[in-house]
Design an enzyme around this catalytic site. Structure first.
Site, PDB file in Angstrom:
ATOM      1  N   SER A  67     -34.325  61.441  65.262  1.00 17.33           N
ATOM      2  CA  SER A  67     -35.349  60.496  64.843  1.00 17.33           C
ATOM      3  C   SER A  67     -35.325  60.187  63.346  1.00 17.33           C
ATOM      4  CB  SER A  67     -36.700  61.063  65.284  1.00 17.33           C
ATOM      5  OG  SER A  67     -37.742  60.203  64.969  1.00 17.33           O
ATOM      6  N   ASP A 283     -38.364  53.552  62.703  1.00 14.09           N
ATOM      7  CA  ASP A 283     -37.782  54.833  62.318  1.00 14.09           C
ATOM      8  C   ASP A 283     -36.362  54.947  62.886  1.00 14.09           C
ATOM      9  OD1 ASP A 283     -38.240  55.509  64.984  1.00 14.09           O
ATOM     10  OD2 ASP A 283     -38.844  57.560  64.520  1.00 14.09           O
ATOM     11  N   GLU A 388     -50.230  57.542  67.379  1.00 14.17           N
ATOM     12  CA  GLU A 388     -50.344  58.454  66.261  1.00 14.17           C
ATOM     13  C   GLU A 388     -50.370  57.575  65.007  1.00 14.17           C
ATOM     14  OE1 GLU A 388     -48.539  62.665  67.262  1.00 14.17           O
ATOM     15  OE2 GLU A 388     -46.921  61.240  66.925  1.00 14.17           O
ATOM     16  N   ALA A 389     -51.033  58.076  63.956  1.00 16.15           N
ATOM     17  CA  ALA A 389     -51.138  57.279  62.732  1.00 16.15           C
ATOM     18  C   ALA A 389     -49.748  56.877  62.226  1.00 16.15           C
ATOM     19  CB  ALA A 389     -51.874  58.067  61.661  1.00 16.15           C
ATOM     20  N   ASN A 390     -48.734  57.729  62.503  1.00 19.60           N
ATOM     21  CA  ASN A 390     -47.390  57.451  61.993  1.00 19.60           C
ATOM     22  C   ASN A 390     -46.670  56.312  62.731  1.00 19.60           C
ATOM     23  OD1 ASN A 390     -46.388  58.529  64.410  1.00 19.60           O
ATOM     24  ND2 ASN A 390     -46.239  60.575  63.550  1.00 19.60           N
ATOM     25  N   ARG A 519     -53.311  72.450  60.039  1.00 14.99           N
ATOM     26  CA  ARG A 519     -52.664  72.883  61.285  1.00 14.99           C
ATOM     27  C   ARG A 519     -51.211  73.254  60.995  1.00 14.99           C
ATOM     28  NH1 ARG A 519     -49.430  68.615  62.659  1.00 14.99           N
ATOM     29  NH2 ARG A 519     -48.817  69.460  64.671  1.00 14.99           N
ATOM     30  N   SER A 521     -47.388  72.840  61.443  1.00 19.26           N
ATOM     31  CA  SER A 521     -46.519  71.790  61.950  1.00 19.26           C
ATOM     32  C   SER A 521     -45.738  72.302  63.157  1.00 19.26           C
ATOM     33  CB  SER A 521     -45.533  71.367  60.851  1.00 19.26           C
ATOM     34  OG  SER A 521     -44.410  70.740  61.423  1.00 19.26           O
ATOM     35  N   GLY A 522     -45.430  71.403  64.087  1.00 21.89           N
ATOM     36  CA  GLY A 522     -44.597  71.782  65.230  1.00 21.89           C
ATOM     37  C   GLY A 522     -43.123  71.474  64.976  1.00 21.89           C
ATOM     38  N   THR A 523     -42.832  70.788  63.876  1.00 24.77           N
ATOM     39  CA  THR A 523     -41.436  70.411  63.626  1.00 24.77           C
ATOM     40  C   THR A 523     -40.877  70.953  62.307  1.00 24.77           C
ATOM     41  OG1 THR A 523     -42.095  68.367  62.538  1.00 24.77           O
ATOM     42  CG2 THR A 523     -41.683  68.232  64.904  1.00 24.77           C
TER      43      THR A 523
HETATM   44  C1  LIG Z   1     -48.491  64.525  60.804  1.00 20.48           C
HETATM   45  C2  LIG Z   1     -47.342  63.992  61.568  1.00 20.48           C
HETATM   46  O1  LIG Z   1     -46.905  62.853  61.326  1.00 20.48           O
HETATM   47  N1  LIG Z   1     -46.827  64.784  62.517  1.00 20.48           N
HETATM   48  C3  LIG Z   1     -45.672  64.387  63.337  1.00 20.48           C
HETATM   49  C4  LIG Z   1     -44.669  65.510  63.432  1.00 20.48           C
HETATM   50  O2  LIG Z   1     -45.285  66.634  64.044  1.00 20.48           O
HETATM   51  P1  LIG Z   1     -45.736  67.959  63.306  1.00 20.48           P
HETATM   52  O3  LIG Z   1     -46.112  68.882  64.426  1.00 20.48           O
HETATM   53  O4  LIG Z   1     -46.881  67.560  62.425  1.00 20.48           O
HETATM   54  O5  LIG Z   1     -44.584  68.430  62.471  1.00 20.48           O
HETATM   55  O6  LIG Z   1     -43.571  65.096  64.240  1.00 20.48           O
HETATM   56  C5  LIG Z   1     -43.934  64.802  65.604  1.00 20.48           C
HETATM   57  C6  LIG Z   1     -42.671  64.454  66.355  1.00 20.48           C
HETATM   58  O7  LIG Z   1     -42.043  63.318  65.838  1.00 20.48           O
HETATM   59  C7  LIG Z   1     -44.963  63.673  65.636  1.00 20.48           C
HETATM   60  O8  LIG Z   1     -45.369  63.472  66.967  1.00 20.48           O
HETATM   61  C8  LIG Z   1     -46.154  64.048  64.751  1.00 20.48           C
HETATM   62  O9  LIG Z   1     -47.065  62.991  64.673  1.00 20.48           O
HETATM   63 MG   LIG Z   2     -38.580  58.676  66.258  1.00 18.31          MG
END
Ligand SMILES: CC(=O)N[C@H]1[C@@H](OP(=O)(O)O)O[C@H](CO)[C@@H](O)[C@@H]1O
Ligand SMILES: [Mg+2]
Length: 559
Positions: A67, A283, A388-390, A519, A521-523
């Site tokens: 991505s 993206d 999502e805001a993004n 929170r 992050s998951g990534t």
């Molecule tokens: C604040 C933010 O933009 N978080 C993103 C990001 O996740 P995090 O868990 O915040 O790292 O990556 C995800 C996958 O692309 C997306 O779904 C999410 O919106």
């Molecule tokens: Mg993407």
């Protein structure tokens, strides 16, 4: 599992050893890491996809992409039969599979899972996995690894689709499983013809000069720009200029929706000459979209129209069409036909957007971050709109609603052809065909924004003025162990470590319109801090004080 299958697997494993020290997790959006360590992961996900296909007796998708991450990264994710994300029930299996230390463990894991899930290895159904990748140079050899994983399950085969956007692959998986036309050309034709249909239904006289100007699109130097070039040729009602479509620069470097949304500055190759023009940014795998305008005399700063703004535009338009449609002949609203419309956001949604949507009378609900949660919630409504805001989001129409709508259209075409009601019904049907029903899709989202702006006769400025974003600030804080943070209520409250939420509350209370949450992050290996307040200075100051609290409670000096 028979001997033949076991020995095929064991033979294949020997070509894909697990790299030293790698620890991978399926995470918010599949596996992601530096591309150099992903061969074995992608091979193993190939096996998983083949098993998923045999289990569900449906076509499955496997996408190789990282991505918006840097070009040297890559990743892999699986699309389920509906075209949505892999079921969360299989994620633990994905994790153990990716991390199994040696061929013996790996084989044992697969045998146990096949038994537990009752996967028919020798059934009549032949498994089928559609394989695609984004434009990353590492994609080609990873795709080969996935292919080998798939073909090491007897009875499963890979169909290589080549370079696609992530949403194109999800769309194809969904279409194939519904028995519909599912080629890339079918995708482009469906998008362009439903867009055309919306344009043809624009009320006379509303075409506006502001809108009909050029749209400038930043393709993030990725697959989206390339595909938009193809789609553009089928669109006669839209003037699009694509920049950063791959040849000019490096994927996601100083370009793309993530960069534009997070940094709030222009991408490369945009600047002062573009002041006042409608711009959009995709993206790296084209599942996110944001709009923006370049501010004059601003050192590259922009006015951002993010996922929340798109959500608001879509909700407004859909609401308007529904109220036209549900008006009976004597102008009373037909109460029997109350369509359930729901909007799904996360805690990152700007507070001003939530207020705006509630004022429209729309139900707004919140889920944790990650499209899989938003999508699942949105699917509970007749029309569920999520973003999502993004900039990742879409509009889901339930089968029930579409069935009702089609009945309504045929009824209206015999009783009141050409009426406003019939047009509203046709517009809603066209929206359901334009906007990707499988996942958020920058290309289909872009066409829907463009069609609605033309319909309303609105400039991008008029759209932007629907509401004014509350100033906000996001920070990342490195901590010893991010899993020490446990949240509740769609990530808005921290329940662990004890005491930190009270400290955040006390800080937030000092600010007018203050709102703040943290929170893990998951990534990425960080804690994210989000703060909102009535001025930019206040939002920055709230974010940094809460950032310091995170450091006190969880940072490297806290032990
Ligand atoms: C604040 C933010 O933009 N978080 C993103 C990001 O996740 P995090 O868990 O915040 O790292 O990556 C995800 C996958 O692309 C997306 O779904 C999410 O919106
Ligand atoms: Mg993407």
């Amino acid at each position: 599992m028979n001997e033949e299958q076991r020995s095929i697997l064991l033979e294949a494993f020997s070509h894909f050893p697990l790299p030293q020290g790698a620890k991978l997790s399926y995470g918010t959006a599949g596996f992601r890491a530096d591309a150099s360590i992903l061969q074995s992961t992608v091979f193993r996900v190939g096996i998983l996809a083949a098993l998923r296909s045999l289990k569900t007796q449906s076509v499955i998708g496997l996408m190789i992409t990282a991505s918006h991450n840097k070009v040297s990264d890559n990743g892999v994710k699986v699309a389920d039969p509906s075209g949505g994300m892999l079921t969360q029930e299989w994620e633990p299996f994905a994790d153990s599979l990716a991390n199994a230390p040696d061929p013996h463990h790996l084989l044992q894991l697969i045998v146990e899972f096949v038994n537990k899930e009752n996967i028919p290895l020798k059934g009549t159904w032949r498994g089928e996995v559609l394989l695609a990748r984004d434009t990353r140079p590492s994609g080609e050899s990873l795709l080969e690894a996935a292919k080998q994983g798939i073909s090491s399950i007897v009875g499963a085969s890979a169909i290589v689709m080549g370079v696609l956007t992530t949403p194109q692959l999800h769309w194809m998986v969904r279409a194939k499983n519904k028995g519909m036309k599912a080629s890339e050309l079918d995708y482009f034709e469906q998008l362009s013809s439903s867009f055309r249909c919306l344009v043809d239904l624009i009320p006379q006289g509303s075409a506006n000069k502001y809108v009909s100007g050029k749209l400038l699109v930043d393709g993030a130097n990725g697959v989206g720009g390339e595909k938009l070039e193809v789609l553009k040729k089928l669109l006669i009602d839209l003037d699009i200029e694509t920049r950063n479509s791959g040849k000019e620069g490096i994927l996601n470097e100083g370009v793309g929706a993530d960069y534009v949304q997070k940094e709030k500055v222009v991408p490369c190759r945009f600047g002062p000459p573009d002041v006042g023009t409608r711009c959009a940014s995709l993206d790296g795998d084209a599942d996110r979209l944001v709009y923006f305008t370049v501010l004059s005399n601003s050192d590259g700063r922009i006015n951002l129209l993010d996922g929340d703004k798109m959500l608001s535009l879509f909700a407004l338009f859909i609401n308007e069409q529904l109220s036209i449609l549900n008006k009976s002949k004597d102008d009373n609203v037909d109460k029997d036909n109350k369509t359930r419309v729901g909007v799904v956001q996360t805690a990152y949604a700007n507070g001003a957007s939530t207020d705006f949507l509630k004022q429209l009378g729309i139900e707004v609900v919140f889920t944790p971050t990650g499209v899989k949660y938003l999508h699942e919630k949105a699917a509970e409504y007749d029309i569920g709109i999520y973003f999502e805001a993004n900039g990742h989001g879409t509009v889901l129409f339930s089968e029930n609603f579409l069935c009702w709508l089609e009945g309504k259209i045929s009824e209206l075409s015999s009783t009141s052809k050409g009426s406003e009601q019939q047009k509203a019904a046709l517009r809603l049907l066209a929206v359901s065909q334009l906007i990707n029903q499988a996942v958020g899709d920058a290309l289909s989202g872009l066409l829907l924004v463009e069609a609605i702006l033309q319909h309303m006769g609105w400039s991008i400025q008029k759209w932007s003025n629907l509401y004014h974003d509350l100033p906000s600030r996001q920070l990342k804080v490195k901590v010893v162990d991010r899993t020490a943070v446990v949240t509740a209520n769609a990530e808005t409250v921290v329940v662990r470590p004890l005491g930190i939420q009270e400290a955040i509350n006390a800080e937030t209370a000092k600010y007018d319109r203050g709102r703040c949450f943290i929170r893990p992050s998951g990534t990425e290996d960080v804690i994210r801090v989000y703060a909102e307040a009535s001025t930019q200075e206040a939002a920055e100051s709230l974010a940094s004080s809460v950032g310091r609290l995170v450091d006190q409670f969880l940072g490297f000096g806290s032990h």
